[in-house]
Design an enzyme around this catalytic site. Structure first.
Site, PDB file in Angstrom:
ATOM      1  N   ARG A   1      14.272  34.699  38.546  1.00  0.00           N
ATOM      2  CA  ARG A   1      13.362  35.710  37.996  1.00  0.00           C
ATOM      3  C   ARG A   1      13.418  35.618  36.487  1.00  0.00           C
ATOM      4  O   ARG A   1      14.502  35.436  35.912  1.00  0.00           O
ATOM      5  CB  ARG A   1      13.787  37.143  38.382  1.00  0.00           C
ATOM      6  CG  ARG A   1      13.769  37.471  39.827  1.00  0.00           C
ATOM      7  CD  ARG A   1      12.440  37.278  40.489  1.00  0.00           C
ATOM      8  NE  ARG A   1      11.384  38.184  40.041  1.00  0.00           N
ATOM      9  CZ  ARG A   1      10.102  38.013  40.334  1.00  0.00           C
ATOM     10  NH1 ARG A   1       9.705  36.976  41.028  1.00  0.00           N
ATOM     11  NH2 ARG A   1       9.207  38.877  39.910  1.00  0.00           N
TER      12      ARG A   1
ATOM     13  N   HIS B   1      21.168  25.194  32.955  1.00  0.00           N
ATOM     14  CA  HIS B   1      19.876  24.533  33.161  1.00  0.00           C
ATOM     15  C   HIS B   1      20.119  23.053  33.467  1.00  0.00           C
ATOM     16  O   HIS B   1      20.903  22.403  32.762  1.00  0.00           O
ATOM     17  CB  HIS B   1      19.001  24.681  31.909  1.00  0.00           C
ATOM     18  CG  HIS B   1      17.649  24.093  32.088  1.00  0.00           C
ATOM     19  ND1 HIS B   1      16.672  24.698  32.843  1.00  0.00           N
ATOM     20  CD2 HIS B   1      17.112  22.919  31.658  1.00  0.00           C
ATOM     21  CE1 HIS B   1      15.591  23.935  32.853  1.00  0.00           C
ATOM     22  NE2 HIS B   1      15.825  22.854  32.139  1.00  0.00           N
TER      23      HIS B   1
HETATM   24  C1  GRF Z   1      21.155  24.544  39.585  1.00  0.00           C
HETATM   25  O1  GRF Z   1      20.708  23.223  39.518  1.00  0.00           O
HETATM   26  C2  GRF Z   1      20.981  25.235  38.271  1.00  0.00           C
HETATM   27  O2  GRF Z   1      21.138  24.391  37.183  1.00  0.00           O
HETATM   28  C3  GRF Z   1      19.542  25.692  38.348  1.00  0.00           C
HETATM   29  O3  GRF Z   1      19.354  26.069  39.682  1.00  0.00           O
HETATM   30  C4  GRF Z   1      20.279  25.390  40.520  1.00  0.00           C
HETATM   31  C5  GRF Z   1      21.065  26.431  41.240  1.00  0.00           C
HETATM   32  O4  GRF Z   1      21.948  25.874  42.165  1.00  0.00           O
HETATM   33  N1  GRF Z   1      19.300  26.716  37.357  1.00  0.00           N
HETATM   34  P1  GRF Z   1      23.101  26.782  42.800  1.00  0.00           P
HETATM   35  O5  GRF Z   1      22.408  28.011  43.401  1.00  0.00           O
HETATM   36  O6  GRF Z   1      24.053  27.143  41.730  1.00  0.00           O
HETATM   37  O7  GRF Z   1      23.720  25.931  43.865  1.00  0.00           O
END
Ligand code: GRF
Length: 209
Positions: free
Chosen positions: A93, A111
């Site tokens: 969100r 990220h």
């Molecule tokens: C990760 O790749 C993170 O960098 C991105 O969304 C993904 C989340 O993965 N923002 P998780 O839910 O932590 O397994």
């Protein structure tokens, strides 16, 4: 040692959340994970957090009239749990400028790219299409502009000729799990600080870092 009371915001599987919870189990880790919060009641990560004995809450954004009402509920939960730091970990969100402003310097995000390259979604496919030779991940302070705040830690990985978006994502994810705890430790211990300079905003690190 005073450990910073930290909440992790998730929307999905929560593998970064697990990495943070695992790291924070060490008694010398400067943050304590006290609340996992999801905007999706069906997020798989909520069950994982419960298994670790971390308090969970689901605030379903769909039942709110707008962003402001949704964020008011988030803030109430953060107040109840006396949260000092927020880690966004796959939280899908967008937070309003006023929420971000309120938590500025106390909210970080991971990220899956080497920012400022590949802001936004679908980073692994875009990196492959661009012919990138290295790719990676970034933990940064959250600013109102998406994927734009001061960088705390980055880690690069090689892009291999045979990579697919999935294989590249898996290689990056392994590094995400390493750098997110490192970045949280830096922020929670005060070694990485968000500072407002007169003209711009920047971060300071101690000399030896
Ligand atoms: C990760 O790749 C993170 O960098 C991105 O969304 C993904 C989340 O993965 N923002 P998780 O839910 O932590 O397994």
């Amino acid at each position: 040692m005073i450990r910073k009371r930290t909440s992790i915001f998730i929307s999905g599987r929560g593998s970064n959340m697990s990495a943070l919870i695992e790291a924070a189990r060490r008694p010398d880790f400067p943050a304590e994970i006290v609340l996992a919060l999801s905007n999706r009641p069906d997020a798989a990560g909520l069950a994982t957090a419960k298994n670790y004995g971390v308090a969970t809450a689901a605030v379903d954004h769909k039942i709110y009239a707008g962003r402001e009402e949704f964020e008011r509920s988030l803030q109430i939960l953060l107040d109840i749990h006396r949260i000092e730091l927020i880690c966004l970990a796959g939280f899908k969100r967008i937070l309003s400028p006023s929420f971000v402003e309120r938590w500025r310097g106390r909210m970080i995000n991971i990220h899956p790219s080497l920012l400022p390259e590949f802001r936004g979604l679908d980073t692994h496919r875009r990196a492959l299409e661009a012919g990138a030779k290295i790719h990676g991940c970034t933990v940064h302070f959250v600013e109102p502009e998406l994927d734009a705040g001061p960088i705390i830690v980055q880690q690069a990985v090689p892009v291999l000729a045979e990579d697919t978006p999935e294989s590249l994502a898996a290689r990056v994810l392994e590094k995400e799990h390493e750098i997110y705890p490192q970045a949280l430790a830096l922020v929670a211990s005060g070694r990485a600080k968000f500072e407002r300079a007169r003209q711009d905003r920047r971060m300071t690190f101690p000399q030896q870092f």
